[in-house]
Design an enzyme around this catalytic site. Structure first.
Site, PDB file in Angstrom:
ATOM      1  N   ASP A  80     -22.742 -12.276   8.505  1.00 12.19           N
ATOM      2  CA  ASP A  80     -23.506 -13.313   9.189  1.00 12.19           C
ATOM      3  C   ASP A  80     -23.959 -12.726  10.516  1.00 12.19           C
ATOM      4  O   ASP A  80     -23.141 -12.167  11.256  1.00 12.19           O
ATOM      5  CB  ASP A  80     -22.651 -14.565   9.425  1.00 12.19           C
ATOM      6  CG  ASP A  80     -23.478 -15.771   9.843  1.00 12.19           C
ATOM      7  OD1 ASP A  80     -24.124 -15.688  10.907  1.00 12.19           O
ATOM      8  OD2 ASP A  80     -23.489 -16.773   9.114  1.00 12.19           O
ATOM      9  N   ALA A 139     -27.746 -22.619  -2.096  1.00 13.82           N
ATOM     10  CA  ALA A 139     -28.326 -22.765  -0.757  1.00 13.82           C
ATOM     11  C   ALA A 139     -29.795 -23.153  -0.842  1.00 13.82           C
ATOM     12  O   ALA A 139     -30.155 -24.323  -0.762  1.00 13.82           O
ATOM     13  CB  ALA A 139     -28.146 -21.467   0.024  1.00 13.82           C
ATOM     14  N   ARG A 140     -30.672 -22.162  -1.052  1.00  9.21           N
ATOM     15  CA  ARG A 140     -32.100 -22.403  -1.132  1.00  9.21           C
ATOM     16  C   ARG A 140     -32.725 -21.441  -2.140  1.00  9.21           C
ATOM     17  O   ARG A 140     -32.423 -20.247  -2.151  1.00  9.21           O
ATOM     18  CB  ARG A 140     -32.781 -22.218   0.240  1.00  9.21           C
ATOM     19  CG  ARG A 140     -32.646 -23.421   1.163  1.00  9.21           C
ATOM     20  CD  ARG A 140     -33.463 -24.592   0.638  1.00  9.21           C
ATOM     21  NE  ARG A 140     -33.346 -25.787   1.474  1.00  9.21           N
ATOM     22  CZ  ARG A 140     -32.482 -26.762   1.281  1.00  9.21           C
ATOM     23  NH1 ARG A 140     -31.570 -26.655   0.304  1.00  9.21           N
ATOM     24  NH2 ARG A 140     -32.488 -27.832   2.042  1.00  9.21           N
ATOM     25  N   ASP A 186     -28.195 -23.369  -8.517  1.00  9.47           N
ATOM     26  CA  ASP A 186     -28.419 -24.793  -8.281  1.00  9.47           C
ATOM     27  C   ASP A 186     -29.784 -25.040  -7.662  1.00  9.47           C
ATOM     28  O   ASP A 186     -30.263 -26.163  -7.650  1.00  9.47           O
ATOM     29  CB  ASP A 186     -27.324 -25.339  -7.362  1.00  9.47           C
ATOM     30  CG  ASP A 186     -27.448 -26.834  -7.137  1.00  9.47           C
ATOM     31  OD1 ASP A 186     -27.558 -27.574  -8.131  1.00  9.47           O
ATOM     32  OD2 ASP A 186     -27.444 -27.269  -5.967  1.00  9.47           O
ATOM     33  N   GLU A 207     -39.250 -26.117  -7.671  1.00 10.54           N
ATOM     34  CA  GLU A 207     -38.409 -27.201  -8.179  1.00 10.54           C
ATOM     35  C   GLU A 207     -39.281 -28.405  -8.542  1.00 10.54           C
ATOM     36  O   GLU A 207     -40.028 -28.889  -7.687  1.00 10.54           O
ATOM     37  CB  GLU A 207     -37.347 -27.585  -7.135  1.00 10.54           C
ATOM     38  CG  GLU A 207     -36.349 -26.464  -6.900  1.00 10.54           C
ATOM     39  CD  GLU A 207     -35.206 -26.854  -5.964  1.00 10.54           C
ATOM     40  OE1 GLU A 207     -35.207 -27.999  -5.442  1.00 10.54           O
ATOM     41  OE2 GLU A 207     -34.291 -26.033  -5.777  1.00 10.54           O
ATOM     42  N   HIS A 248     -30.295 -28.811  -8.546  1.00  8.12           N
ATOM     43  CA  HIS A 248     -30.166 -29.008  -7.097  1.00  8.12           C
ATOM     44  C   HIS A 248     -29.177 -30.136  -6.793  1.00  8.12           C
ATOM     45  O   HIS A 248     -29.519 -31.151  -6.164  1.00  8.12           O
ATOM     46  CB  HIS A 248     -31.522 -29.309  -6.456  1.00  8.12           C
ATOM     47  CG  HIS A 248     -31.571 -28.971  -4.990  1.00  8.12           C
ATOM     48  ND1 HIS A 248     -32.699 -28.500  -4.373  1.00  8.12           N
ATOM     49  CD2 HIS A 248     -30.621 -29.043  -4.012  1.00  8.12           C
ATOM     50  CE1 HIS A 248     -32.450 -28.304  -3.085  1.00  8.12           C
ATOM     51  NE2 HIS A 248     -31.197 -28.628  -2.847  1.00  8.12           N
ATOM     52  N   ALA A 278     -25.588 -31.138  -2.854  1.00  7.85           N
ATOM     53  CA  ALA A 278     -25.237 -32.229  -1.943  1.00  7.85           C
ATOM     54  C   ALA A 278     -25.215 -33.575  -2.653  1.00  7.85           C
ATOM     55  O   ALA A 278     -25.135 -34.613  -2.002  1.00  7.85           O
ATOM     56  CB  ALA A 278     -26.230 -32.285  -0.790  1.00  7.85           C
TER      57      ALA A 278
END
Length: 558
Positions: free
Chosen positions: A202, A262-263, A287, A292, A310, A313
């Site tokens: 990171d 994540a994305r 995911d 999309e 997706h 969340a």
């Protein structure tokens, strides 16, 4: 000698005067939020919290682009999840918009640059879906390793394919986590309980912090070849698009398995499919997707791919949490309490602290005085903001923005503020620098701020401080006001060779149609004497002062 509202600044200054009414509102930390549009099926508690705090909220499940463009001008705020795109053209027509809330973490469906340019706060809920996203990541990893979806469908279809779905244990494997923020940390601690070794990278989280949750920090170049599993938890930005792709898959262990909750786009889908077919990648759990709903059917249908639509969340707890958090964050912002979650308002966030509010007001006022003295700022304008005093060593970021607000007030349709100040200054080409010095330019024990503005080689220096919670003008061009001048209301600033001796004549002119509320002046010098007067109302023009002053400007500080 030129006098009049259309006359611009003359570098010689002496013998010239500008009648320039520069209006600036005092820095208001809180702002008005009357009505908010809530989209994308955000949980109903979001609207309830807003309404309980006096903010009208309209909830709409889905709007087409045309419908959104038609409705958005009527709202001060908008809240979305991931479906609705708040693009630059939407922001351009949203003339009343002050804040965009994302009920979730990623903001790639929001044009943050366009929002910043218009002075609109973009806010997300950085922690609301952390646990749900982390749990989904772990679940996807387990499902991929043991072929749970494939075995499930096989049995549903009436087959008993025990030998076909030979899996692998997670125990003893190395998990590489790219992105060691809240979600990455939660994934690490959970997968360590499975006996996995966690390593990670990171650019923001230091090795010492990663070590606190038993994760070894290393550079990406080191990480690829050590990982049995790789999970990504970063935003989708230019630096992370295609992070796992044609160049990086060959650097990984043969058979490496990858997870993306994540994305879409962080893993290059074309490169991933190629790596799956060659065996370089032993499996993928996805995911999120570049498009999309996804259009890459070959990837979706690949036998080594586990995929969900997706859902990272998509838990009742997470959706309630992010809905509550974004509403509460907006209420706090409106009340001037905090800007938690604001991603493009660093200066404004600092300005919310009680101890910094008067200093921000001072910065705005000094910027306004600087513009009144030099005339219209251009791409030839250079500005230096200097702070003095130990408590202002770290204040350059928000004071620089505050001064810029004063310089450029009314330069944008949505109004100049601490969000868009730096963006607009950069677009105009104004050079703004900040630095700190230990010694104050005037005899003063409290912190002091100076603004040096240069236009076409001619410079002005304006210094001020805060006294009893209010901004005070201390100095213009090295001429120090004897007791300081309160910067508030309708101000008249002028220079005259006669100094204080000219005041009776000027006061006589002003008293005919106005009321003088306060007056301050500097001792006479070779460059004349500067004076500042607070008036009950602004002057229609300063033409009547031309026989008494070599320079005059007025500004309104409310």
């Amino acid at each position: 000698m030129f006098w009049g509202s259309e006359i611009s600044y003359s570098p010689t200054r002496r013998g010239h005067c500008i009648d320039r009414l520069h209006k600036i509102s005092s820095n208001k930390m809180a702002f008005t939020l009357r009505n908010v549009l809530i989209l994308d099926n955000v949980a109903s508690c979001c609207a309830q919290i807003l309404q309980d705090n006096g903010i009208k909220a309209d909830s709409v499940a889905k709007l087409s682009k045309e419908e959104l463009l038609a409705r958005i001008p009527n709202y001060d705020g908008v809240i979305v999840r991931s479906a609705t795109k708040i693009t630059a053209d939407v922001i351009d027509v949203a003339k009343n918009l002050k804040i965009i809330g994302r009920a979730g973490t990623g903001v790639d469906n929001i044009d943050v640059s366009a929002a910043s340019r218009h002075g609109i706060i973009v806010m997300n809920t950085p922690a609301g879906n952390t646990l749900s996203a982390a749990e989904h990541t772990c679940a996807m990893m387990c499902a991929m390793s043991r072929y749970l979806p494939q075995g499930h469908m096989s049995l549903k279809e009436g087959r008993w394919d025990r030998k076909l779905f030979m899996g692998n244990e997670l125990n003893g494997k190395t998990l590489a986590i790219v992105g060691l923020g809240k979600i990455g940390k939660e994934v690490a601690t959970r997968m360590q309980s499975f006996g996995m070794t966690t390593i990670g990278y990171d650019p923001i989280i230091p090795a010492s912090e990663a070590a606190e949750f038993n994760t070894e920090w290393m550079e990406l170049e080191q990480l690829w070849s050590k990982a049995d599993y790789i999970t990504v938890h970063t935003p989708l930005i230019p630096q992370t698009r295609g992070l796992l792709g044609e160049k990086t898959f060959p650097l990984c262990k043969p058979g490496v398995r990858v997870i993306n909750v994540a994305r879409g786009g962080i893993i290059d889908e074309a490169a991933l499919l190629k790596a799956l077919e060659s065996g370089q990648c032993g499996g993928a759990a996805l995911d999120v997707f570049e498009q999309e709903p996804p259009t890459n059917s070959a990837l979706i249908q690949h036998p080594k791919v586990v995929c969900t639509p997706h859902l990272g969340a998509s838990t009742e707890e997470a959706q309630l949490r992010v809905a509550m958090e974004i509403a509460e964050q907006m209420v706090d912002a409106v009340n001037g309490k905090s800007l938690f979650g604001a991603i493009n308002a660093h200066a404004l966030s600092n300005a919310l602290k009680p101890e910094t509010k008067p200093l921000v007001s001072l910065g705005e006022c000094l910027g306004a005085v600087a513009t009144a003295l030099c005339g219209q700022v251009t791409n030839q304008t250079q500005v230096q903001v200097i702070t003095y005093g130990d408590c202002l060593k770290q204040a350059g970021s928000y004071l620089g923005a505050a001064v810029t607000v004063g310089l450029l007030r009314n330069s944008t349709s949505n109004g100049m503020n601490l969000v868009n100040a730096g963006v607009l200054a950069k677009e105009i080409g104004i050079q703004i620098a900040t630095n700190h010095q230990d010694c104050s330019p005037v005899p003063l024990t409290s912190p002091c701020v100076s603004v040096v503005i240069t236009v076409n080689g001619a410079s002005h220096k304006i210094s001020g401080s805060v006294m009893n919670g209010s901004p005070v003008l201390l100095e213009i061009d090295d001429a120090v006001f004897v007791s300081g001048v309160m910067l508030q209301g309708n101000m008249l600033v002028y220079n005259t060779q006669a100094g204080a001796a000219a005041f009776p004549a000027i006061a006589s002119v002003l008293s005919a149609s106005n009321q003088i509320l306060s007056y301050g002046t500097t001792p006479p010098s070779n460059n004349g004497s500067w004076s500042a007067i607070q008036l009950a109302s602004p002057l229609p023009s300063v033409d009547s002062l031309k026989q008494h002053a070599s320079f005059a400007a007025q500004l309104s500080l409310s």
